[in-house]
Design an enzyme around this catalytic site. Structure first.
Site, short mmCIF file in Angstrom:
data_model
loop_
_atom_site.label_atom_id
_atom_site.label_comp_id
_atom_site.label_asym_id
_atom_site.label_seq_id
_atom_site.Cartn_x
_atom_site.Cartn_y
_atom_site.Cartn_z
N LYS A 59 -10.02 16.53 38.62
CA LYS A 59 -10.40 17.32 37.46
C LYS A 59 -11.20 18.56 37.84
O LYS A 59 -11.78 19.22 36.98
CB LYS A 59 -11.20 16.44 36.49
CG LYS A 59 -10.39 15.24 36.00
CD LYS A 59 -11.19 14.35 35.07
CE LYS A 59 -10.34 13.14 34.65
NZ LYS A 59 -11.06 12.26 33.70
N PRO A 109 -9.94 16.63 29.52
CA PRO A 109 -8.60 16.83 30.08
C PRO A 109 -8.40 16.00 31.34
O PRO A 109 -9.30 15.88 32.17
CB PRO A 109 -8.58 18.33 30.40
CG PRO A 109 -9.58 18.93 29.48
CD PRO A 109 -10.66 17.91 29.33
N GLU A 110 -7.21 15.42 31.48
CA GLU A 110 -6.91 14.63 32.67
C GLU A 110 -6.41 15.56 33.77
O GLU A 110 -6.19 16.76 33.56
CB GLU A 110 -5.92 13.53 32.33
CG GLU A 110 -6.45 12.62 31.21
CD GLU A 110 -5.90 11.21 31.23
OE1 GLU A 110 -5.41 10.76 32.27
OE2 GLU A 110 -6.00 10.54 30.18
N ARG A 164 -16.18 3.68 27.95
CA ARG A 164 -14.92 4.25 27.47
C ARG A 164 -14.09 3.15 26.83
O ARG A 164 -14.17 1.98 27.19
CB ARG A 164 -14.13 4.88 28.64
CG ARG A 164 -14.85 6.00 29.37
CD ARG A 164 -15.05 7.22 28.48
NE ARG A 164 -13.80 7.80 28.05
CZ ARG A 164 -13.09 8.65 28.75
NH1 ARG A 164 -13.49 9.04 29.95
NH2 ARG A 164 -11.95 9.15 28.26
#
Length: 309
Positions: A52, A2-3, A299
């Site tokens: 986060k 989740p951002e 990523r």
């Protein structure tokens, strides 16, 4: 993972649902039993997010505190790749601006929990927790269950401050001086700016989607070293992160494709929602060049070689 906007929404939801209460806090899984026992019966205060990271203070009596203040016990949660919160309750267990009706939150999506409509009118009973639930918050009208977090611990104020010291500025907090600090942190590094935007010590909160699409929206190549991006362009990038992520908090979904590029008949969700993220091999909305993809620091990275310089 989740951002940051998701964690800010979670902080809002848990504040609306539990602050001012003395929730029953348990650890059905057993891995947080000592922490749960320490928090159980104390008053939950207003939760906060930084990037986060989620922080919720607990104190014996109602009080107002600032993030990292000494005195309260601070629940610290980092969801990581697999963590999520789920909510269930009756018609009074509603966080209007964050989760609406009883919902289950998974990553970037919010879904109505099964049978939510019926429970709003019928007598509600808390569901039996699954054995994967690390923490359960319970009050008379509903529950919140945490599963699979990367970190879940009780911290002192000084320990919270130590966590914050490792983090860069959060676009969703956008405190005075944060824009200048972000620019300075990026321009000190020869690392590609696409990697720096994801470095939580440089800017706390953005993930892969905001990284890809905000760099596109301001026309900066993710491959350009941070020290070769002008202060002006980095300021525009910070401003766009603030704007895009604030919209994510408001709407509960990431929609980073500029309105003028949203097709009337999109091929799929990627075409409707995103500018370059997960659109590799397709035409750039702005210049028509092919969206590229490569790996950067483990990523997937997406960008338009034609209009990001």
């Amino acid at each position: 993972m989740p951002e940051g906007h998701t964690v800010h929404r979670l902080a809002g939801a848990l504040t609306e649902l539990f602050s001012g209460h003395r929730p029953t806090i348990t650890s059905p899984q057993g891995r947080f039993s000592q922490g749960a026992a320490k928090l159980n019966g104390q008053i939950a205060l207003s939760a906060e997010a930084w990037g986060k990271h989620f922080f919720m203070p607990f104190a014996p009596e109602p009080t107002e505190v600032t993030l990292g203040e000494d005195g309260p016990d601070w629940l610290h949660v980092h969801l990581g790749l697999y963590g999520s919160w789920s909510f269930d309750g009756d018609g009074e267990f509603i966080a209007v601006h964050t989760i609406g009706a009883p919902r289950r939150r998974i990553g970037e999506r919010e879904q109505l929990s099964e049978g939510a409509d019926e429970r709003r009118v019928a007598e509600w009973e808390p569901p039996t927790p699954k054995d994967t639930v690390r923490v359960r918050f319970a009050q008379p009208h509903g529950i919140a269950d945490l599963t699979g977090p990367n970190q879940c611990q009780v911290l002192s104020g000084s320990e919270v401050r130590a966590v914050l010291k490792r983090l860069g500025p959060d676009p969703l907090r956008n405190n005075p001086g944060d824009r200048e600090r972000f620019i300075s942190l990026v321009r000190k590094r020869k690392v590609p700016v696409g990697q720096l935007v994801m470095d939580q010590a440089v800017t706390a909160g953005p993930g892969n989607i905001y990284r890809a699409d905000c760099l596109f929206r301001v026309g900066i190549s993710p491959l350009r070293p941070g020290n070769r991006v002008s202060e002006h362009r980095l300021g525009l990038l910070w401003d766009d992160l603030v704007s895009a992520m604030s919209e994510g908090v408001r709407d509960g979904i990431i929609l980073t494709n500029p309105p003028e590029y949203i097709p009337l008949d999109p091929i799929d969700e990627q075409d409707r929602r995103f500018a370059v993220y997960q659109r590799s091999g397709r035409a750039c909305w702005r210049c028509g060049n092919t969206i590229a993809e490569m790996a950067m620091a483990g990523r997937r990275l997406f960008w338009c070689p034609g209009c990001q310089r």
